[in-house]
Write a protein that holds these residues in place. Structure first.
Motif, PDB file in Angstrom:
ATOM      1  N   PRO A  14       0.840  -1.197   0.000  1.00 29.97           N
ATOM      2  CA  PRO A  14       0.000   0.000   0.000  1.00 29.97           C
ATOM      3  C   PRO A  14       0.882   1.257   0.000  1.00 29.97           C
ATOM      4  CG  PRO A  14      -0.759  -1.556   1.650  1.00 29.97           C
ATOM      5  CD  PRO A  14       0.549  -2.077   1.151  1.00 29.97           C
ATOM      6  N   THR A  15       0.579   2.188  -0.913  1.00 30.46           N
ATOM      7  CA  THR A  15       1.449   3.348  -1.109  1.00 30.46           C
ATOM      8  C   THR A  15       0.631   4.621  -1.195  1.00 30.46           C
ATOM      9  OG1 THR A  15       3.009   1.966  -2.340  1.00 30.46           O
ATOM     10  CG2 THR A  15       3.240   4.355  -2.574  1.00 30.46           C
ATOM     11  N   LEU A  16       1.055   5.627  -0.443  1.00 34.82           N
ATOM     12  CA  LEU A  16       0.487   6.968  -0.581  1.00 34.82           C
ATOM     13  C   LEU A  16       1.404   7.767  -1.493  1.00 34.82           C
ATOM     14  CD1 LEU A  16      -1.070   9.308   2.023  1.00 34.82           C
ATOM     15  CD2 LEU A  16       0.806  10.163   0.640  1.00 34.82           C
ATOM     16  N   ILE A  17       0.844   8.344  -2.561  1.00 36.81           N
ATOM     17  CA  ILE A  17       1.584   9.190  -3.490  1.00 36.81           C
ATOM     18  C   ILE A  17       1.169  10.634  -3.212  1.00 36.81           C
ATOM     19  CG2 ILE A  17       2.070   9.683  -5.911  1.00 36.81           C
ATOM     20  CD1 ILE A  17       0.618   6.707  -6.161  1.00 36.81           C
ATOM     21  N   LEU A  18       2.126  11.453  -2.867  1.00 38.31           N
ATOM     22  CA  LEU A  18       1.846  12.824  -2.453  1.00 38.31           C
ATOM     23  C   LEU A  18       2.433  13.805  -3.457  1.00 38.31           C
ATOM     24  CD1 LEU A  18       0.937  14.976  -0.393  1.00 38.31           C
ATOM     25  CD2 LEU A  18       3.111  14.611   0.805  1.00 38.31           C
ATOM     26  N   SER A  19       1.602  14.782  -3.858  1.00 43.45           N
ATOM     27  CA  SER A  19       2.058  15.849  -4.749  1.00 43.45           C
ATOM     28  C   SER A  19       1.464  17.165  -4.273  1.00 43.45           C
ATOM     29  CB  SER A  19       1.629  15.565  -6.193  1.00 43.45           C
ATOM     30  OG  SER A  19       1.903  16.676  -7.025  1.00 43.45           O
ATOM     31  N   GLU A  20       2.313  18.014  -3.695  1.00 45.62           N
ATOM     32  CA  GLU A  20       1.884  19.330  -3.216  1.00 45.62           C
ATOM     33  C   GLU A  20       2.342  20.397  -4.203  1.00 45.62           C
ATOM     34  OE1 GLU A  20       2.308  20.612   0.949  1.00 45.62           O
ATOM     35  OE2 GLU A  20       3.223  18.658   1.301  1.00 45.62           O
ATOM     36  N   VAL A  21       1.411  20.922  -4.980  1.00 45.96           N
ATOM     37  CA  VAL A  21       1.677  22.004  -5.940  1.00 45.96           C
ATOM     38  C   VAL A  21       2.923  21.670  -6.769  1.00 45.96           C
ATOM     39  CG1 VAL A  21       1.674  24.492  -6.247  1.00 45.96           C
ATOM     40  CG2 VAL A  21       0.829  23.544  -4.127  1.00 45.96           C
ATOM     41  N   VAL A  22       2.873  20.524  -7.453  1.00 43.10           N
ATOM     42  CA  VAL A  22       3.973  20.061  -8.292  1.00 43.10           C
ATOM     43  C   VAL A  22       3.485  19.814  -9.716  1.00 43.10           C
ATOM     44  CG1 VAL A  22       5.637  18.202  -8.678  1.00 43.10           C
ATOM     45  CG2 VAL A  22       5.219  19.044  -6.358  1.00 43.10           C
ATOM     46  N   LEU A  23       2.439  19.001  -9.860  1.00 40.42           N
ATOM     47  CA  LEU A  23       1.983  18.617 -11.196  1.00 40.42           C
ATOM     48  C   LEU A  23       1.516  19.805 -12.017  1.00 40.42           C
ATOM     49  CD1 LEU A  23       0.013  15.302 -10.519  1.00 40.42           C
ATOM     50  CD2 LEU A  23       2.446  15.637 -10.968  1.00 40.42           C
ATOM     51  N   THR A  24       0.962  20.811 -11.352  1.00 44.53           N
ATOM     52  CA  THR A  24       0.412  21.952 -12.092  1.00 44.53           C
ATOM     53  C   THR A  24       1.484  22.742 -12.832  1.00 44.53           C
ATOM     54  OG1 THR A  24      -1.104  23.831 -11.895  1.00 44.53           O
ATOM     55  CG2 THR A  24       0.549  23.606 -10.175  1.00 44.53           C
ATOM     56  N   SER A  34      -1.082   5.047 -11.325  1.00 44.73           N
ATOM     57  CA  SER A  34      -2.215   4.120 -11.173  1.00 44.73           C
ATOM     58  C   SER A  34      -1.870   2.730 -11.689  1.00 44.73           C
ATOM     59  CB  SER A  34      -3.444   4.665 -11.897  1.00 44.73           C
ATOM     60  OG  SER A  34      -3.295   4.581 -13.301  1.00 44.73           O
ATOM     61  N   LYS A  35      -1.030   2.646 -12.718  1.00 48.53           N
ATOM     62  CA  LYS A  35      -0.648   1.349 -13.286  1.00 48.53           C
ATOM     63  C   LYS A  35       0.443   0.675 -12.458  1.00 48.53           C
ATOM     64  CE  LYS A  35      -1.755   2.972 -17.948  1.00 48.53           C
ATOM     65  NZ  LYS A  35      -1.166   3.483 -19.216  1.00 48.53           N
ATOM     66  N   LEU A  36       1.369   1.488 -11.930  1.00 49.44           N
ATOM     67  CA  LEU A  36       2.512   0.931 -11.209  1.00 49.44           C
ATOM     68  C   LEU A  36       2.123   0.390  -9.842  1.00 49.44           C
ATOM     69  CD1 LEU A  36       5.712   0.730 -11.355  1.00 49.44           C
ATOM     70  CD2 LEU A  36       5.705   2.813  -9.950  1.00 49.44           C
ATOM     71  N   LEU A  37       1.158   1.058  -9.182  1.00 46.65           N
ATOM     72  CA  LEU A  37       0.859   0.755  -7.776  1.00 46.65           C
ATOM     73  C   LEU A  37      -0.619   0.410  -7.629  1.00 46.65           C
ATOM     74  CD1 LEU A  37       2.899   3.790  -6.472  1.00 46.65           C
ATOM     75  CD2 LEU A  37       3.567   1.392  -6.227  1.00 46.65           C
ATOM     76  N   PRO A  38      -0.959  -0.885  -7.641  1.00 44.74           N
ATOM     77  CA  PRO A  38      -2.373  -1.284  -7.627  1.00 44.74           C
ATOM     78  C   PRO A  38      -3.071  -1.055  -6.292  1.00 44.74           C
ATOM     79  CG  PRO A  38      -0.937  -3.209  -7.556  1.00 44.74           C
ATOM     80  CD  PRO A  38      -0.051  -2.035  -7.786  1.00 44.74           C
ATOM     81  N   GLN A  39      -2.321  -0.903  -5.189  1.00 48.28           N
ATOM     82  CA  GLN A  39      -2.911  -0.568  -3.892  1.00 48.28           C
ATOM     83  C   GLN A  39      -2.347   0.787  -3.479  1.00 48.28           C
ATOM     84  OE1 GLN A  39      -5.088  -1.839  -1.713  1.00 48.28           O
ATOM     85  NE2 GLN A  39      -5.636  -3.694  -2.850  1.00 48.28           N
ATOM     86  N   SER A  40      -2.996   1.863  -3.917  1.00 43.30           N
ATOM     87  CA  SER A  40      -2.395   3.181  -3.684  1.00 43.30           C
ATOM     88  C   SER A  40      -3.450   4.258  -3.484  1.00 43.30           C
ATOM     89  CB  SER A  40      -1.467   3.565  -4.841  1.00 43.30           C
ATOM     90  OG  SER A  40      -2.137   3.471  -6.080  1.00 43.30           O
ATOM     91  N   LEU A  41      -2.983   5.337  -2.837  1.00 44.59           N
ATOM     92  CA  LEU A  41      -3.796   6.533  -2.593  1.00 44.59           C
ATOM     93  C   LEU A  41      -3.005   7.729  -3.100  1.00 44.59           C
ATOM     94  CD1 LEU A  41      -6.413   7.653  -1.008  1.00 44.59           C
ATOM     95  CD2 LEU A  41      -4.746   8.280   0.758  1.00 44.59           C
ATOM     96  N   PHE A  42      -3.578   8.470  -4.031  1.00 40.68           N
ATOM     97  CA  PHE A  42      -2.935   9.675  -4.561  1.00 40.68           C
ATOM     98  C   PHE A  42      -3.500  10.880  -3.807  1.00 40.68           C
ATOM     99  CE2 PHE A  42      -0.409  10.769  -8.454  1.00 40.68           C
ATOM    100  CZ  PHE A  42      -0.235  12.106  -8.167  1.00 40.68           C
ATOM    101  N   VAL A  43      -2.621  11.706  -3.240  1.00 41.20           N
ATOM    102  CA  VAL A  43      -3.018  12.926  -2.535  1.00 41.20           C
ATOM    103  C   VAL A  43      -2.446  14.117  -3.296  1.00 41.20           C
ATOM    104  CG1 VAL A  43      -2.879  14.244  -0.396  1.00 41.20           C
ATOM    105  CG2 VAL A  43      -3.118  11.746  -0.313  1.00 41.20           C
TER     106      VAL A  43
END
Length: 665
Positions: free
Chosen positions: A180-190, A205-214
């Protein structure tokens, strides 16, 4: 080096610079006890104290991300292994803070950022004993793009946009795709081109099948605050690319679902702060520093969001709770009201206006580019249009913002209340009378302090003061507001204008709840009140009417259909039995307030958007004032307005504007 490569390098450097500014702002908030973090100071060369608005803004950002991280750690507490993957981590101190809190049992934190940023961070860690002591020996020494490798912390220097290299580096650093992995992006992708940021979301989404994107980012680029926000980042050479295709929460949800995520919840920061932060914690935060920038606070929060997207059944449990559906939405008219600028250089925040005679508007107080000062002026309208005339007061009106200036039936104006700072309310009243023209282009202003008897209301600002009548006598009715000790006031006071005496007048009925930044207009001898902010900082609706009776006055609630969206910091006028609500701030996601028209007899309402295409700057309608200059022509004059737009700079409406009300008549 080719020109395109130099431009890319310059933009990347500008984006990296936002990290340095951000960590200084986070440290400022932590130093003021908005949140606890003993490690940020080790990543900052020179501490700087930010304004209270910026401290609050970074607090709510920190709180939202921390809420999501701890929710993930709670949901995965029984898992043998869990991971946090921070994309564009910069100088974030989350690993060190969570490690000190003993919250990382069976967890590993991976951070990815530009090679230069990661090398700088690794050097800071290596040179600081406190940071080094938080690292447990790893199974393998740092190598290649892995700059720090400990048992629970891996720092990787790779451009997030280079998908293959990121995946290889994470694999070399020990990322477990099944955990299980939390992926965090704070004002980066934009800051990335949209094609690149979409690719990151899809790749994760493809790499980590059990994940939460924040994801924490900006939204709503098209309204006045959003335009100021975008211009700020353009000047920094850090364009907000994501806003073009994904301007709001609904678009962001669709984006993640289309890129392979199973569920997605997106909240703006007003919803998060008011819905997810306990009231006791909000009271604590709001007591830390003097504060009087409510409009800018709500605007900032409406232009940032926190998003969680999940893959896998376990991660669905870590999603943010969805926001409740808005109970009241604007009922928009298909017609828009035309707005045109008036070529007069007049700006200011927190001024008070009053029409002293047809075609003459007195402006007092406020703050402008030159700062706060005892400024007064008159706007005059003649055959050639509006012009500004300087005023020479006989007595200094003093520095004051968010006061009232109320025209009296017998002539003259009463100036009451206001503040010079959030700790210094203005006491006493002034009676102001414009005199004949003085030197060319100047008018005299007769100012007399009013010595009143009786028990006056407490000093306040963001209140209303309205002319009412009872048994043939004129009174000034003061209602609501706030001061340095009360978040919102609910009392009222009656000043007998002739006797200059604060008088007890019987008032029946249930009074409106305590509020500030509301509106109150004279209506049928009494007052009609709408909106404002309550003690919790939540916008209020209405209207409520204070009606004259044989023995005094009586409060009456007016049920309007459809209900009008709650708002505050607006202005209001009564025209031909209709209450006009102009501008202001609301927490609804559908645009910004224009003009709401409430038929007080039929108890119906309709919202009108403003057509500002003729106004060459963002028209920000809060902390402004307005006058119904000629009811027969159905025209409003709006003066001043704007605000301190978070860390993006202060915006002033450069000139007055007129609003053509004929479509709403």
């Amino acid at each position: 080096m080719p020109t395109s490569s130099r431009k890319k390098q310059a933009k990347d450097s500008a984006v990296q610079g936002t990290n340095d500014s951000s960590v200084v702002s986070k440290l400022s908030a932590a130093a003021r006890r908005y949140f606890h973090d003993d490690f940020l100071r080790h990543f900052v060369c020179k501490e700087a104290r930010r304004a209270p608005l910026i401290n609050r803004g970074y607090y709510v950002r920190w709180k939202a991300v921390d809420f999501c991280v701890r929710r993930f750690l709670h949901v995965t507490k029984n898992c043998p292994m869990r991971q946090i993957l921070s994309l564009g981590a910069g100088f974030d101190s989350a690993y060190f803070r969570l490690h000190a809190d003993e919250a990382l049992d069976r967890a590993v934190v991976f951070e990815v950022d530009f090679p230069d940023v990661s090398r700088r961070k690794a050097a800071l860690i290596a040179s600081n004993v406190t940071l080094r002591d938080a690292l447990q020996p790893g199974s393998a020494p740092p190598a290649g793009p892995v700059h720090v490798s400990s048992a629970q912390y891996r720092l990787i220097g790779v451009d997030v946009r280079e998908e293959t290299r990121v995946e290889e580096a994470l694999g070399a650093a020990g990322l477990d795709r099944a955990a299980p992995t939390l992926i965090l992006s704070e004002v980066v992708l934009t800051y990335m081109e949209t094609q690149s940021s979409d690719a990151v979301i899809s790749w994760a989404s493809k790499l980590l099948p059990q994940s939460l994107f924040v994801l924490y980012e900006q939204m709503h680029p098209g309204d006045p605050f959003g335009r100021v926000m975008q211009n700020h980042f353009l000047k920094l050479n850090s364009t907000l690319h994501g806003l073009r295709r994904y301007p709001d929460a609904a678009a962001q949800r669709r984006r993640f679902l289309e890129q392979g995520w199973e569920q997605c919840v997106c909240l703006d920061m007003n919803h998060f702060y008011l819905g997810m932060v306990p009231e006791e914690e909000r009271r604590r935060v709001e007591s830390l520093e003097p504060f009087d920038e409510y409009e800018e606070w709500h605007q900032k929060c409406s232009h940032y969001f926190i998003l969680t997207a999940s893959r896998g059944s376990l991660m669905a449990q870590a999603l943010l709770p969805p926001a409740p559906a808005a109970s009241i939405g604007p009922s928009w008219s298909p017609a828009a009201l035309s707005v045109r600028p008036v070529p007069v250089d007049t700006e200011g925040l927190g001024m008070a206006s009053t029409s002293v005679s047809p075609g003459q508007v007195l402006l007092t107080g406020g703050s402008a580019r030159g700062g706060r000062g005892p400024v007064a002026r008159i706007l005059l309208r003649d055959q050639e249009g509006w012009r500004s005339v300087s005023v020479e007061p006989t007595v200094d009106l003093g520095v004051r913002l968010y006061h009232t200036a109320t025209a009296l039936p017998g002539g003259g104006v009463v100036v009451f209340g206001g503040r010079s700072s959030p700790l210094n309310p203005i006491r006493g009243l002034m009676r102001v009378t414009p005199d004949a023209l003085g030197p060319p282009g100047t008018r005299k202003l007769c100012v007399e302090p009013m010595v009143c008897t009786g028990d006056p209301p407490a000093p306040r600002w963001r209140h209303t003061a309205t002319s009412v009548s009872h048994q043939g006598k004129s009174f000034l009715f003061v209602f609501g507001g706030k001061n340095e000790s009360e978040a919102a006031l609910g009392d009222g006071g009656f000043l007998s204008v002739d006797q200059q005496h604060w008088t007890e007048v019987p008032v029946e009925g249930v009074p409106p709840e305590a509020r500030h930044s509301h509106s109150a207009c004279s209506y049928q001898g009494g007052v009609v009140v709408f909106g404002g902010l309550d003690r919790r900082g939540v916008p209020l609706g209405g209207p409520a009417v204070l009606r004259p009776t044989d023995g005094g006055f009586c409060w009456e609630r007016v049920e309007v259909r459809p209900p009008v969206v709650p708002r505050y910091s607006h202005s209001a006028h009564v025209m031909a039995g209709r209450l006009l609500l102009v501008g202001g701030v609301w927490l609804h996601p559908d645009g910004v307030p224009g003009v709401a028209v409430i038929d007080l007899a039929a108890r119906s309402s309709l919202e009108f958007r403003l057509d500002t295409s003729s106004v060459p700057w963002p028209l920000m309608l809060h902390s402004f004032c307005s006058e119904l200059t000629d009811p027969e022509e159905a025209e409003l004059l709006l003066v001043g307005g704007g605000g301190n737009c978070f860390s993006f700079g202060t915006h002033f409406n450069l000139q007055p504007v007129t609003v053509d009300l004929r479509a709403a008549a």
